[in-house]
Design an enzyme around this catalytic site. Sequence first.
Site, PDB file in Angstrom:
ATOM      1  N   GLY A 342      44.834  33.056  45.272  1.00 15.82           N
ATOM      2  CA  GLY A 342      43.697  32.086  44.969  1.00 15.82           C
ATOM      3  C   GLY A 342      43.599  30.660  45.015  1.00 15.82           C
ATOM      4  N   CYS A 345      45.427  29.479  42.020  1.00 14.68           N
ATOM      5  CA  CYS A 345      46.737  30.309  41.406  1.00 14.68           C
ATOM      6  C   CYS A 345      48.004  29.582  41.825  1.00 14.68           C
ATOM      7  CB  CYS A 345      46.864  31.639  42.341  1.00 14.68           C
ATOM      8  SG  CYS A 345      45.511  32.764  42.360  1.00 14.68           S
ATOM      9  N   GLY A 380      41.544  33.307  47.713  1.00 18.29           N
ATOM     10  CA  GLY A 380      41.795  32.784  48.961  1.00 18.29           C
ATOM     11  C   GLY A 380      40.839  32.509  50.236  1.00 18.29           C
ATOM     12  N   GLY A 426      41.913  28.622  36.555  1.00 15.26           N
ATOM     13  CA  GLY A 426      42.677  30.187  36.729  1.00 15.26           C
ATOM     14  C   GLY A 426      42.519  30.960  35.402  1.00 15.26           C
ATOM     15  N   MET A 427      42.497  32.195  35.458  1.00 20.05           N
ATOM     16  CA  MET A 427      42.434  32.912  34.167  1.00 20.05           C
ATOM     17  C   MET A 427      44.140  32.872  33.616  1.00 20.05           C
ATOM     18  SD  MET A 427      39.250  33.728  33.644  1.00 20.05           S
ATOM     19  CE  MET A 427      39.326  35.479  32.536  1.00 20.05           C
ATOM     20  N   ARG A 440      46.043  39.787  30.807  1.00 17.63           N
ATOM     21  CA  ARG A 440      46.182  39.826  32.216  1.00 17.63           C
ATOM     22  C   ARG A 440      47.328  39.564  32.925  1.00 17.63           C
ATOM     23  NH1 ARG A 440      40.703  38.098  35.078  1.00 17.63           N
ATOM     24  NH2 ARG A 440      41.302  37.981  37.078  1.00 17.63           N
TER      25      ARG A 440
HETATM   26  P1  XMP Z   1      39.891  31.982  44.774  1.00 16.65           P
HETATM   27  O1  XMP Z   1      40.562  31.780  46.000  1.00 16.65           O
HETATM   28  O2  XMP Z   1      38.652  32.740  45.366  1.00 16.65           O
HETATM   29  O3  XMP Z   1      40.621  33.183  44.056  1.00 16.65           O
HETATM   30  O4  XMP Z   1      39.450  30.765  43.949  1.00 16.65           O
HETATM   31  C1  XMP Z   1      40.133  33.870  42.974  1.00 16.65           C
HETATM   32  C2  XMP Z   1      40.846  34.862  42.496  1.00 16.65           C
HETATM   33  O5  XMP Z   1      41.949  34.268  42.141  1.00 16.65           O
HETATM   34  C3  XMP Z   1      42.772  35.502  41.138  1.00 16.65           C
HETATM   35  N1  XMP Z   1      43.171  34.477  39.910  1.00 16.65           N
HETATM   36  C4  XMP Z   1      44.265  34.120  39.584  1.00 16.65           C
HETATM   37  N2  XMP Z   1      45.587  34.310  40.085  1.00 16.65           N
HETATM   38  N3  XMP Z   1      46.594  32.767  38.728  1.00 16.65           N
HETATM   39  C5  XMP Z   1      46.603  33.580  39.634  1.00 16.65           C
HETATM   40  O6  XMP Z   1      47.732  33.875  40.135  1.00 16.65           O
HETATM   41  C6  XMP Z   1      45.469  32.500  37.988  1.00 16.65           C
HETATM   42  O7  XMP Z   1      45.442  31.736  37.038  1.00 16.65           O
HETATM   43  C7  XMP Z   1      44.101  33.148  38.517  1.00 16.65           C
HETATM   44  N4  XMP Z   1      42.961  33.108  38.141  1.00 16.65           N
HETATM   45  C8  XMP Z   1      42.209  33.828  38.955  1.00 16.65           C
HETATM   46  C9  XMP Z   1      41.787  36.371  40.908  1.00 16.65           C
HETATM   47  O8  XMP Z   1      42.271  37.469  41.437  1.00 16.65           O
HETATM   48  C10 XMP Z   1      40.518  35.872  41.262  1.00 16.65           C
HETATM   49  O9  XMP Z   1      39.455  36.728  41.652  1.00 16.65           O
END
Ligand code: XMP
Length: 521
Positions: A342, A345, A380, A426-427, A440
């Site tokens: 992500g 991420c 991604g 990011g979550m 999570r």
């Molecule tokens: P994109 O690339 O579309 O990715 O912005 C969104 C996805 O990233 C994940 N996600 C996270 N992964 N730390 C992580 O490692 C985070 O803080 C985080 N927040 C979201 C999640 O799967 C999302 O759909």
Amino acid sequence: MAATKEPDNLDSKFYKPADLFFPAYNNIGLTFDDLTLATQYSEILPRNTQLDAVLAEGLHLTIPIISSDMDTVTESRMAIAMALNGGLGLIHYNMPEREQLSEVSRVKNHVHGLIQDPIRATPDQLIGDILLLIEKKRFSFSTFPVVDTQGKLVGLLPGHVVKQRYAKRKVAEALTPRNQVHSISKKELERDPIARADKFFTDHPGIHKLLVVDDHDRLQGLFTMSDVERITQERNAQFKPARDSSFRLLCGAAVSATRNAFGELDRERILAHVGGLVERGADAIAVSTAHGYSKGVGDTVRMLRDAFPKLALIAGNVTSGAGVEYLAECGANSIKVGQGPGSICTTRIVAGVGIPQMTALYVCSRAAHKRRVSIIADGGITKSGDIVKALTQADAVICGGILAGCHEAPGEVMEISGKLYKQYRGMGSMAAMKAGSAARYGHTSDGTRKMAPEGVEALKEVAGSVDRVLTQLIGGLQSGLGYVGAVNIPQLREKARFIRVSPAGQREAAPHDVVELKTGS
Ligand code: XMP
């Protein structure tokens, strides 16, 4: 050179099907930009391609795109926009459980074209008050339904009396009275409210507003002729909204494997909450965590499967075949693949784990095929070409960052040095975990323990509407299918031929040696 349908030997030595290509790179993790797809003989025009995705029984999308369950991406507005375009929104869980139930209800009760909560006037207001409201809120309309304190319809304040010269008059003196206002009972709207409203406007020349009331004449909504006309034209669009069997928009919601004060899975709480979501019509529940190949997630999925045998269950995230098999065994229908790709991420940096996305998708897709479950590529995706590549292995993609700058994403627009931005975090960022998403990432948010953030807080440039962004993504996806000679996603999977790209090849793939004036979007 004459066109040929069969690849000759030299082609097949270079451009390989997934089952030959990926195992040949079994000592290196590959992601989207590491590979490219070969073009194939085609009789397919991009506009004739179909993009349907069936993720579980009853979970049928007309475009294979899902908005991420993140608190800066998907609440009801985003989920409505996604479903209207044929995709799906997963409502995030960084909010009180009651609120998540209401968010799902908002999506399931959404009637396209019906303004469900119209701005109302009351009889004792002054026209001057209404003028001030229009100015303050920058409304582009000036006709308002008028209701009494019980919400009962009293009349309609027409735009032509909302003028400065009448500013000192009361709304009651200027309104068109109830008995002259056209209305329809909500019950009469039936399965196709737009068709019903469209017929009304045809039958009543010159009338441009239709009010919707309940059995007690309380205002329930408003149709305007211009909205209805726009939607009627859109009906011819290729990708129909994603709906359930009762014609309501599809909606998904995410939950976590919540633990109680003793660190055990909080079974009662999870079951009660998911029961509430199902009651409100949620079409899919996603057990969303950073590490899906874990006992907590498996137990949660198993428990939900037992309690709701027919519910579409999404679970994740994983990056291994064993992870897919485990979650499929526990009862998941669709499995999210992605650890660390992500845009926000930092899992790979912080924890040193995660797999580049195309390799993860290939490995997971083989296990998914064996277990007859679908997989969703999560994270991604930065351009439509990534979606084409992801769908050679996955059944759908989840997008976060690409949608976070849209009007429909939660959060305010902010201006920095003349440019407009929205927050995207990011979550697993510290702020999001404090707001509730710590579980999570396997942490508690009680503030008593240290949390290691696995995501960053960032900004995205404002990107316009979801319709606009999806139009670009869908256009690219359809072009990809056309180049590969595939009429739909299953054919894309079958026909895809891959080759590795060198760093120079990657540079060649993007605009180069020019001064770019406009981006492609
Ligand atoms: P994109 O690339 O579309 O990715 O912005 C969104 C996805 O990233 C994940 N996600 C996270 N992964 N730390 C992580 O490692 C985070 O803080 C985080 N927040 C979201 C999640 O799967 C999302 O759909």
